[in-house]
Write an enzyme that holds these catalytic residues in place. Sequence first.
Site, mmCIF file in Angstrom:
data_model
loop_
_atom_site.group_PDB
_atom_site.id
_atom_site.type_symbol
_atom_site.label_atom_id
_atom_site.label_comp_id
_atom_site.label_asym_id
_atom_site.label_seq_id
_atom_site.Cartn_x
_atom_site.Cartn_y
_atom_site.Cartn_z
ATOM 1 N N HIS A 64 14.541 56.080 44.040
ATOM 2 C CA HIS A 64 13.104 56.364 43.981
ATOM 3 C C HIS A 64 12.868 57.595 43.114
ATOM 4 O O HIS A 64 12.846 58.727 43.604
ATOM 5 C CB HIS A 64 12.564 56.582 45.390
ATOM 6 C CG HIS A 64 11.069 56.656 45.466
ATOM 7 N ND1 HIS A 64 10.305 55.699 46.088
ATOM 8 C CD2 HIS A 64 10.196 57.570 44.995
ATOM 9 C CE1 HIS A 64 9.019 56.031 46.005
ATOM 10 N NE2 HIS A 64 8.943 57.168 45.344
ATOM 11 N N HIS A 66 10.382 59.089 39.829
ATOM 12 C CA HIS A 66 9.265 58.938 38.887
ATOM 13 C C HIS A 66 9.770 59.386 37.513
ATOM 14 O O HIS A 66 9.377 60.429 36.996
ATOM 15 C CB HIS A 66 8.073 59.766 39.349
ATOM 16 C CG HIS A 66 7.495 59.296 40.655
ATOM 17 N ND1 HIS A 66 6.450 58.404 40.720
ATOM 18 C CD2 HIS A 66 7.843 59.576 41.937
ATOM 19 C CE1 HIS A 66 6.160 58.164 41.992
ATOM 20 N NE2 HIS A 66 6.997 58.853 42.747
ATOM 21 N N GLY A 71 2.039 61.234 39.718
ATOM 22 C CA GLY A 71 0.993 62.136 40.177
ATOM 23 C C GLY A 71 -0.357 61.897 39.541
ATOM 24 O O GLY A 71 -0.673 60.800 39.092
ATOM 25 N N THR A 102 1.170 56.578 42.334
ATOM 26 C CA THR A 102 -0.288 56.549 42.510
ATOM 27 C C THR A 102 -1.016 56.057 41.272
ATOM 28 O O THR A 102 -1.966 55.266 41.356
ATOM 29 C CB THR A 102 -0.806 57.969 42.847
ATOM 30 O OG1 THR A 102 0.030 58.569 43.812
ATOM 31 C CG2 THR A 102 -2.233 57.902 43.362
ATOM 32 N N ARG A 166 -4.505 56.658 49.732
ATOM 33 C CA ARG A 166 -4.441 56.382 48.291
ATOM 34 C C ARG A 166 -4.041 54.946 47.992
ATOM 35 O O ARG A 166 -3.995 54.535 46.829
ATOM 36 C CB ARG A 166 -3.445 57.341 47.629
ATOM 37 C CG ARG A 166 -3.849 58.799 47.676
ATOM 38 C CD ARG A 166 -2.704 59.709 47.293
ATOM 39 N NE ARG A 166 -1.642 59.683 48.302
ATOM 40 C CZ ARG A 166 -0.455 60.253 48.143
ATOM 41 N NH1 ARG A 166 -0.159 60.868 47.001
ATOM 42 N NH2 ARG A 166 0.443 60.190 49.106
ATOM 43 N N HIS A 198 5.994 52.566 49.707
ATOM 44 C CA HIS A 198 5.586 53.939 49.992
ATOM 45 C C HIS A 198 4.835 53.942 51.315
ATOM 46 O O HIS A 198 3.883 53.184 51.497
ATOM 47 C CB HIS A 198 4.678 54.440 48.861
ATOM 48 C CG HIS A 198 3.842 55.633 49.213
ATOM 49 N ND1 HIS A 198 4.118 56.889 48.740
ATOM 50 C CD2 HIS A 198 2.719 55.745 49.970
ATOM 51 C CE1 HIS A 198 3.205 57.732 49.197
ATOM 52 N NE2 HIS A 198 2.346 57.068 49.953
ATOM 53 N N HIS A 227 9.936 57.394 52.548
ATOM 54 C CA HIS A 227 9.209 58.593 53.004
ATOM 55 C C HIS A 227 9.119 58.632 54.536
ATOM 56 O O HIS A 227 8.156 59.169 55.088
ATOM 57 C CB HIS A 227 7.797 58.660 52.411
ATOM 58 C CG HIS A 227 7.713 58.464 50.935
ATOM 59 N ND1 HIS A 227 8.688 58.900 50.080
ATOM 60 C CD2 HIS A 227 6.747 57.888 50.163
ATOM 61 C CE1 HIS A 227 8.345 58.600 48.831
ATOM 62 N NE2 HIS A 227 7.183 57.981 48.862
ATOM 63 N N ASP A 288 12.414 60.969 45.462
ATOM 64 C CA ASP A 288 11.011 61.016 45.018
ATOM 65 C C ASP A 288 10.843 62.037 43.907
ATOM 66 O O ASP A 288 9.790 62.656 43.751
ATOM 67 C CB ASP A 288 10.068 61.325 46.182
ATOM 68 C CG ASP A 288 8.617 60.929 45.907
ATOM 69 O OD1 ASP A 288 8.385 60.183 44.938
ATOM 70 O OD2 ASP A 288 7.727 61.377 46.640
ATOM 71 N N SER A 292 4.435 63.737 42.310
ATOM 72 C CA SER A 292 3.633 64.844 42.827
ATOM 73 C C SER A 292 3.762 64.894 44.342
ATOM 74 O O SER A 292 3.981 63.870 44.995
ATOM 75 C CB SER A 292 2.164 64.672 42.440
ATOM 76 O OG SER A 292 1.639 63.482 42.998
#
Length: 445
Positions: A64, A66, A71, A102, A166, A198, A227, A288, A292
């Site tokens: 995981h 990014h 963010g 996101t 979100r 997520h 998470h 992660d 963000s």
Amino acid sequence: MPVLTLIKNAEVFAPKSLGKKDILLGGRHILAIADDLSMHGSLPELEIVEADGYYAFPGLIDQHVHMAGGGGEGGFHYRTPEISLSHITTAGVTTLVGVLGTDGVTRSTRELLAKAQALDFEGVSTYIYSGAYQVPTRTLTGMPRSDLVLIEKVIGIGEIAISDTRSSHPSEQDLAELASEARVGGLLAGKAGVLHLHVGDDDQKLSILFHLIDKTELPLSTFVPTHLNRNPDLLEDAVRYGKKGGIVDVTSGIRPDKHDHVSVKPSKAIRRLLDAQIRPALITMSSDSNGSSPIFDDRGKLLAMGIGSIKTLWEETVDAIVQEEVPVETAISIVTLHVARILKLQHKGRLKAGLDADILLTDKEYKIQHVFAKGRKVVENGEAIVFGTFENAHDIPGSPQSNDESGEKSEKRGRPMLEPSDEDEDDFPDRDERQAKSRRRHYCC
């Protein structure tokens, strides 16, 4: 770059303890692991790494990351940056899976795929998930299933957000359809075909997953919620889920600090899961990284913003061993073998002849000393020796860091950073040639 590398006298955890062994590397693979692989005779292209007093572990697998940034909560200036090669390798990670997160508007799955291809060329192994938080999710070909079948690097769908303000608040039917797309796409392509989820702070926690697995025949191995150490209540839901046979992924980048007084420290979360008799093979951890880390109050106001670090993956693994007394083999498996099995990366996660030579060498205090990725040394004595193309901005004409020429006319600006080679048919130096030009700093593309 040497043709052969011999690691001598390391205490090997494969992740099963093998005792003191030699490891012979050739190309990108492990050729042999044995008590004594001393070479007799002249082998000028053999590099010997003296590893007496070191531990040898499989390179870490971070499922995981990014990698192209993430963010954006709080505005455009909160878009997090891409990850650099040396940040990955100095953290002991040799294989990573990219996610969007996101922002599925200003960032795309195409951009993520391009970044994965770049990092793979530079020296680590990369894969991606197709999608973003939202449902319907973001794809390359128009269908998640066809992404899995047609795009080699796509190994699953994600990260789809649940239990989060979100998210797009997907229904059970939405998730069932996505899970079916992932599963069938994986079957057709011979891949894992997981649905990577997520999980946010909402009170529903994992309830939608419990309902889904009760109402469908979808295998539990299809779902990878992450998470799960976000707060104590969610962790207890993860215990219930793990006892049913579900995969539980802890996030090393979510841990208590001066802004976060709610999350459970990852190493303690691992200890809790093990104490609850969750099968160790179901427990994984990811970072992660470069995502963000927003902190909101009860009214949804943004209070603080952080950025995930890939270095937390090894830090929390060490804390699990040292502070929580998790057996070394178990702790290492959580970030290597278990991830490789769940994602069907058969050539990763273990130290064994014939598999990829992704190796982490640490001292007895678990400080990273050397890292090999696909058989190539990328970290030496704790320092990166292989770098991404633009990591040293001082060498890029016209960059803000090249102060000697800032504000002045320069014919060098905008020129290629790398010079052509007369020896290459395509008139451009290949990767190995460029990396061989410098022992101190290597540039991979």
